[in-house]
Design an enzyme around this catalytic site. Structure first.
Site, short mmCIF file in Angstrom:
data_model
loop_
_atom_site.label_atom_id
_atom_site.label_comp_id
_atom_site.label_asym_id
_atom_site.label_seq_id
_atom_site.Cartn_x
_atom_site.Cartn_y
_atom_site.Cartn_z
CG HIS A 82 8.50 45.75 -18.67
ND1 HIS A 82 8.80 46.50 -19.79
CD2 HIS A 82 8.88 46.50 -17.61
CE1 HIS A 82 9.32 47.65 -19.41
NE2 HIS A 82 9.37 47.68 -18.09
CG ASP A 161 4.99 56.50 -20.32
OD1 ASP A 161 4.99 56.79 -19.10
OD2 ASP A 161 5.97 55.99 -20.89
NE ARG A 168 7.44 59.23 -13.59
CZ ARG A 168 7.60 57.97 -13.94
NH1 ARG A 168 7.13 57.51 -15.08
NH2 ARG A 168 8.24 57.14 -13.13
CB SER A 183 5.31 54.86 -16.65
OG SER A 183 6.29 54.81 -17.66
CE LYS A 187 6.17 52.78 -21.06
NZ LYS A 187 7.48 53.40 -20.81
N1 URA Z 1 10.34 52.30 -17.21
C1 URA Z 1 9.26 52.94 -17.69
O1 URA Z 1 8.87 52.73 -18.82
N2 URA Z 1 8.61 53.81 -16.89
C2 URA Z 1 9.00 54.07 -15.63
O2 URA Z 1 8.38 54.87 -14.96
C3 URA Z 1 10.15 53.41 -15.15
C4 URA Z 1 10.80 52.51 -15.96
#
Ligand code: URA
Ligand code: CA
Length: 441
Positions: A82, A161, A168, A183, A187
């Protein structure tokens, strides 16, 4: 328990209990408390922080608000990667086929562009016919058969999320380390892989601009990933300029194919191979990342990586011939070369501005429903530290219209800062963070 009590406690800087954290995550997923209370707690977390134990609990609680993909029918150790996001960051399309060609299965769920950053799914959809909306069964079958799939989120992953991210974005609470960690990792944990390599960007185009903040974010992600039972490693990589030379969807696919064909090198290739090297270590295919990089270089030189990309495109309904002729990718009608007007050195680039310039050309969305133009973007011909003279080409703009090209030219010229004296080149990697600590490079 009431939401008001939870907000009150975090306002006073106290540690929330696991029950309180689960209550918050469920409330976000089910939207069972009003947005203003969720937002108030987000701001209290942004201002007062969370301990590692709280952040881990929040991550797991958010993961558990939805499905967790079960990849156990795919043999071997599945390693995910990621990136915290950047410009010209096409590492997935280079490393996923190479890592798969070295025998490590890759079942990757990617995202769309966000703000100034590009998204892998949008890039993949620039390949004619390419499908990214595979069902879980199709994803599992494809990875069992050819070892690699890059798709959109399948199933119903971490719905908490979705709510919190949207809040946010509009309450100035994006830049909170516990909120970013929970967050991203909720995922990633829901996506079902066995181990995770994180590419945490630092610099003008990154979520975290300073190296120290990027390292703090990486340490927390590595701690939480490992506490959640997934071996996790983070690399801190530079985002002071676009990573690849190509910015824009089809253009970035072209650069990935050029690298896999051995025609192109540069920073995108180096970063992809290094991240891939760590993936091979976590997949237990290599003992050290250097050995992993050597395996990936062999897969590149033998053409095995490009063959794997072709198989993946074919399996997902795309036109595999783009791998032999990138002219089959969407092409913009207008091309304009921008040349330098002065002597000197490239000192800095405003990477966010460059990403926004690509979006303004049509490469990204301003609203969720916007249609992307896959063909547009630009190719940068200079990097930080390069010497230039009047007439040195800086960039080639690919646009829909002459007027768009003129606006992009202005934006690119403004985004590049000059120096009369030589300047240092940007670094690709600044640190590696493992459960044992931080090694600066
Ligand atoms: N990418 C995400 O999925 N969440 C975040 O908080 C920042 C970047
Ligand atoms: Ca990305």
């Amino acid at each position: 328990m009431t939401m008001l009590e939870v907000i009150e406690k975090k306002k006073l800087g106290q540690e929330l209990s696991p029950e309180e954290i689960r209550f918050f995550a469920c409330a976000a997923a089910e939207k069972s408390v009003p947005d203003y209370q969720l937002s108030a707690l987000l701001m209290a977390i942004r201002l007062n922080g969370m301990t590692d134990a709280e952040t881990t609990e929040l991550t797991l609680a958010m993961r558990d608000t939805g499905d967790v993909a079960d990849l156990s029918s795919i043999p071997g150790i599945k390693v995910d990667k990621h990136s915290t996001g950047g410009v010209g960051d096409t590492t997935t399309l280079v490393l996923a086929p190479l890592v798969a060609a070295c025998g490590a299965p890759v079942a990757k769920m990617s995202g769309r562009g966000l703000g100034h950053t590009g998204g892998t799914l949008d890039k993949m959809e620039s390949i004619p016919g390419m499908r990214i909306d595979l069902t879980v069964e199709e994803l599992l079958r494809q990875v069992r058969e050819i070892g690699v799939a890059v798709v959109g989120q399948t199933g119903h992953l971490a719905p908490a999320d979705k709510t919190l991210y949207a809040l946010r974005d509009v309450t100035s609470t994006v830049d909170s380390i516990p909120l970013i960690v929970s967050s991203i990792l909720s995922k990633k944990l829901a996506a079902g892989s066995d181990a995770i390599v994180l590419d945490v960007k630092t610099g003008s185009g990154a979520l975290m601009h300073s190296l120290e903040d990027s390292i703090r974010l990486a340490r927390k992600m590595v701690n939480v990933g490992n506490l959640a039972g997934k071996p996790t490693v983070a690399l801190i990589s530079g985002m002071d300029q676009p990573l690849g030379t190509h910015v824009g969807n089809a253009l970035e696919v072209k650069e990935a194919i050029d690298i896999l064909s051995g025609r192109a090198g540069g920073d995108l290739k180096e970063v992809s191979l290094t991240l891939g090297g760590y993936m091979l270590v976590l997949a237990e295919k290599a003992k050290t990342w250097e050995e992993g990089v050597r395996m990936l270089e062999e897969a590149l030189e033998s053409g095995a990586g490009l063959r794997k990309l072709r198989e993946m495109i074919q399996a997902q309904g795309g036109e595999p011939a783009v791998c032999d002729d990138t002219g089959r990718l969407p092409q913009a009608p207008v091309r304009k070369t921008v040349c330098c007007g002065r002597d000197g050195y490239v000192r800095e680039m405003d990477t966010v501005a460059l990403g926004l310039a690509a979006r303004a050309l049509g490469a990204g969305r301003l609203r969720m429903e916007d249609q992307i133009d896959y063909s547009v973007g630009f190719v940068l011909m200079v990097r930080i530290g390069d010497r230039v003279q009047p007439g040195t080409p800086l960039c080639e703009i690919h646009a829909r219209t002459e007027a768009d090209a003129v606006r992009a030219e202005e934006a690119v010229r403004e985004a590049i800062r000059w120096s009369d004296t030589p300047c240092e080149r940007g670094k690709n990697f600044y640190a590696v963070v493992t459960r044992d600590g931080v090694t600066r490079l």
